[in-house]
Write an enzyme that holds these catalytic residues in place. Structure first.
Site, PDB file in Angstrom:
ATOM      1  N   ARG A   1       5.819 -59.379 -64.807  1.00 23.41           N
ATOM      2  CA  ARG A   1       6.178 -60.238 -65.931  1.00 23.41           C
ATOM      3  C   ARG A   1       4.911 -60.790 -66.571  1.00 23.41           C
ATOM      4  NH1 ARG A   1      10.318 -58.053 -65.908  1.00 23.41           N
ATOM      5  NH2 ARG A   1      12.424 -58.907 -65.746  1.00 23.41           N
TER       6      ARG A   1
ATOM      7  N   GLU B   1       7.205 -61.403 -75.240  1.00 23.17           N
ATOM      8  CA  GLU B   1       7.672 -60.099 -75.755  1.00 23.17           C
ATOM      9  C   GLU B   1       8.670 -60.285 -76.882  1.00 23.17           C
ATOM     10  OE1 GLU B   1       9.132 -57.838 -72.440  1.00 23.17           O
ATOM     11  OE2 GLU B   1       7.249 -58.074 -71.354  1.00 23.17           O
TER      12      GLU B   1
ATOM     13  N   HIS C   1       6.940 -52.460 -72.174  1.00 28.38           N
ATOM     14  CA  HIS C   1       7.913 -52.772 -71.116  1.00 28.38           C
ATOM     15  C   HIS C   1       8.762 -51.539 -70.746  1.00 28.38           C
ATOM     16  CE1 HIS C   1      10.236 -56.310 -69.156  1.00 28.38           C
ATOM     17  NE2 HIS C   1      10.406 -55.208 -68.453  1.00 28.38           N
TER      18      HIS C   1
ATOM     19  N   GLY D   1       8.812 -50.120 -67.564  1.00 31.14           N
ATOM     20  CA  GLY D   1       8.924 -49.963 -66.103  1.00 31.14           C
ATOM     21  C   GLY D   1      10.137 -49.165 -65.646  1.00 31.14           C
TER      22      GLY D   1
ATOM     23  N   ILE E   1       9.300 -53.266 -54.970  1.00 30.70           N
ATOM     24  CA  ILE E   1       8.414 -52.493 -55.853  1.00 30.70           C
ATOM     25  C   ILE E   1       6.998 -52.455 -55.279  1.00 30.70           C
ATOM     26  CG2 ILE E   1       7.444 -52.327 -58.195  1.00 30.70           C
ATOM     27  CD1 ILE E   1      10.098 -53.568 -59.225  1.00 30.70           C
TER      28      ILE E   1
ATOM     29  N   PHE F   1       5.002 -58.455 -52.359  1.00 30.86           N
ATOM     30  CA  PHE F   1       5.203 -57.243 -51.565  1.00 30.86           C
ATOM     31  C   PHE F   1       6.679 -57.074 -51.234  1.00 30.86           C
ATOM     32  CE2 PHE F   1       4.163 -54.569 -47.720  1.00 30.86           C
ATOM     33  CZ  PHE F   1       3.658 -53.515 -48.476  1.00 30.86           C
ATOM     34  N   GLY F   2       7.469 -57.048 -52.300  1.00 32.79           N
ATOM     35  CA  GLY F   2       8.901 -56.783 -52.141  1.00 32.79           C
ATOM     36  C   GLY F   2       9.151 -55.293 -52.301  1.00 32.79           C
TER      37      GLY F   2
HETATM   38  C1  8YV Z   1      14.364 -53.943 -67.220  1.00 35.02           C
HETATM   39  C2  8YV Z   1      12.735 -55.181 -65.777  1.00 35.02           C
HETATM   40  O1  8YV Z   1      14.509 -52.811 -67.982  1.00 35.02           O
HETATM   41  O2  8YV Z   1      14.634 -55.079 -64.399  1.00 35.02           O
HETATM   42  C3  8YV Z   1      13.653 -55.700 -64.734  1.00 35.02           C
HETATM   43  O3  8YV Z   1      13.377 -56.786 -64.203  1.00 35.02           O
HETATM   44  O4  8YV Z   1      11.720 -55.704 -65.966  1.00 35.02           O
HETATM   45  C4  8YV Z   1      12.993 -54.010 -66.677  1.00 35.02           C
HETATM   46  O5  8YV Z   1      12.519 -52.865 -66.085  1.00 35.02           O
HETATM   47  C5  8YV Z   1      14.730 -55.156 -68.004  1.00 35.02           C
HETATM   48  O6  8YV Z   1      14.545 -56.324 -67.295  1.00 35.02           O
HETATM   49  C6  8YV Z   1      16.143 -55.086 -68.499  1.00 35.02           C
HETATM   50  O7  8YV Z   1      16.785 -56.329 -68.534  1.00 35.02           O
END
Ligand code: 8YV
Length: 324
Positions: A243, A272, A290, A292, A160, A157-158
């Site tokens: 992750r 990945e 990936h 995000g 994000i 619960f940080g």
């Molecule tokens: C990034 C991510 O794009 O920032 C993170 O931790 O998981 C991604 O959204 C990626 O890590 C880029 O290094």
């Protein structure tokens, strides 16, 4: 301090971010945009003042300890930094920074996208229609599950996790339960409108959707394995935008096949860009590559945040996002 410090980028950045960086630095960009090998990275550390890796680079002790190293800062393009050996960096006096905050909202948005996609057949519906298998509307076609009123369990619960909680509560009327390593005061939980779970099992047993929002550490690695999946409600849904290493993917595939889990929405994987053939073989899993932080605005902002850290460092000041 060098007049224009030389900075090696391990991957291409959005054009605007590379150009702005180039105003103050000698930028060595990765034109082929292929992941760098360990020896390429060692060479970068030997010849540049700063190296900017991403999640695709394993910056391990062998890389960090490159002989005749010139670089004194690793300015990561990304928030997560489990791919960098922080202990080795600390031992050698190398500064490490990351890019928090700027990707919070986009990663939270994508989490909601996966919640909706898995609950409402967004991907399976598209697939069916394109395959020419849509015979027309009928009351029983692709019955999803309603999101409103359901319980969302947030593991971690940080920044994000909180952004997901706000969206889920205010936008979709979900009940939000949380579990994380840092205790949350009753007052803060009340303000955020979330319930604090006693432990992970409590969260897993009481949630319709479980979404992961914690970093990978020796403690959290594979924290969602067979015993945890068995504790999840029958018909519940797992979402992972954090992750891949947090989840035992084989156990997840088994939980989906057995029907314990109704679906899963994944944006990240243990190895990945490999994605387990087992997971790919299950229709009820929505798989994203990936994405995000993948909006133009956020990727530019990430580049600018790296630059800000470099600017502080080369001005002899403490970089704002120092993690080692
Ligand atoms: C990034 C991510 O794009 O920032 C993170 O931790 O998981 C991604 O959204 C990626 O890590 C880029 O290094």
């Amino acid at each position: 301090m060098p007049l224009r410090p030389r900075v090696v980028l391990s991957r291409r950045w959005p054009g605007r971010a590379e150009s702005l960086l180039a105003e103050d630095y000698e930028v060595i960009s990765n034109a082929p945009d292929q992941p760098m090998s360990a020896s390429d990275m060692r060479e970068a550390l030997r010849t540049a003042d700063a190296f900017c890796p991403t999640v695709t680079d394993q910056v391990d002790a062998g890389v960090v300890g490159a002989p005749a190293r010139r670089a004194r800062i690793l300015a990561n393009f990304g928030a997560g930094f489990e791919h960098i050996d922080l202990d080795a960096a600390r031992r050698l006096g190398i500064v490490v920074t990351n890019t928090p905050d700027v990707l919070t909202d986009c990663t939270a948005d994508l989490t909601l996208a996966l919640i909706l996609a898995t609950a409402r057949g967004v991907v399976s519906g598209d697939r069916m229609l394109r395959a020419g298998d849509w015979a027309g509307w009928r009351p029983t076609h692709i019955p999803g599950v309603r999101v409103g009123g359901k319980t969302l369990g947030l593991v971690g619960f940080g920044r994000i996790g909180r952004a997901v909680a706000r969206r889920a509560r205010a936008g979709f009327g979900m009940r939000v339960r949380v579990f994380g390593p840092r205790p949350l005061a009753d007052e803060e939980a009340r303000e955020l409108g979330v319930e604090v779970c006693a432990d992970l099992d409590d969260l897993l047993e009481t949630s319709d959707f479980v979404s992961l929002h914690c970093p990978v550490t020796p403690v959290t690695q594979r924290m969602i394995g067979e015993p945890q999946l068995k504790r999840m409600r029958r018909g519940s849904i797992l979402i992972n935008t954090a992750r891949g290493a947090l989840v035992d993917e084989q156990a997840l595939a088994e939980a989906l096949r057995s029907g314990r889990l109704a679906a899963a929405g994944l944006d990240v994987y243990a190895r990945e860009p490999e994605v387990s053939a087992e997971l790919k073989g299950i229709d009820r899993v929505v798989l994203l590559p990936h994405l995000g932080s993948a909006t133009r605005e956020t990727r530019e902002a990430m580049g600018m945040r790296v630059k800000e850290n470099l600017d502080y460092f080369f001005a002899g000041k403490e970089p704002p996002d120092r993690v080692a």
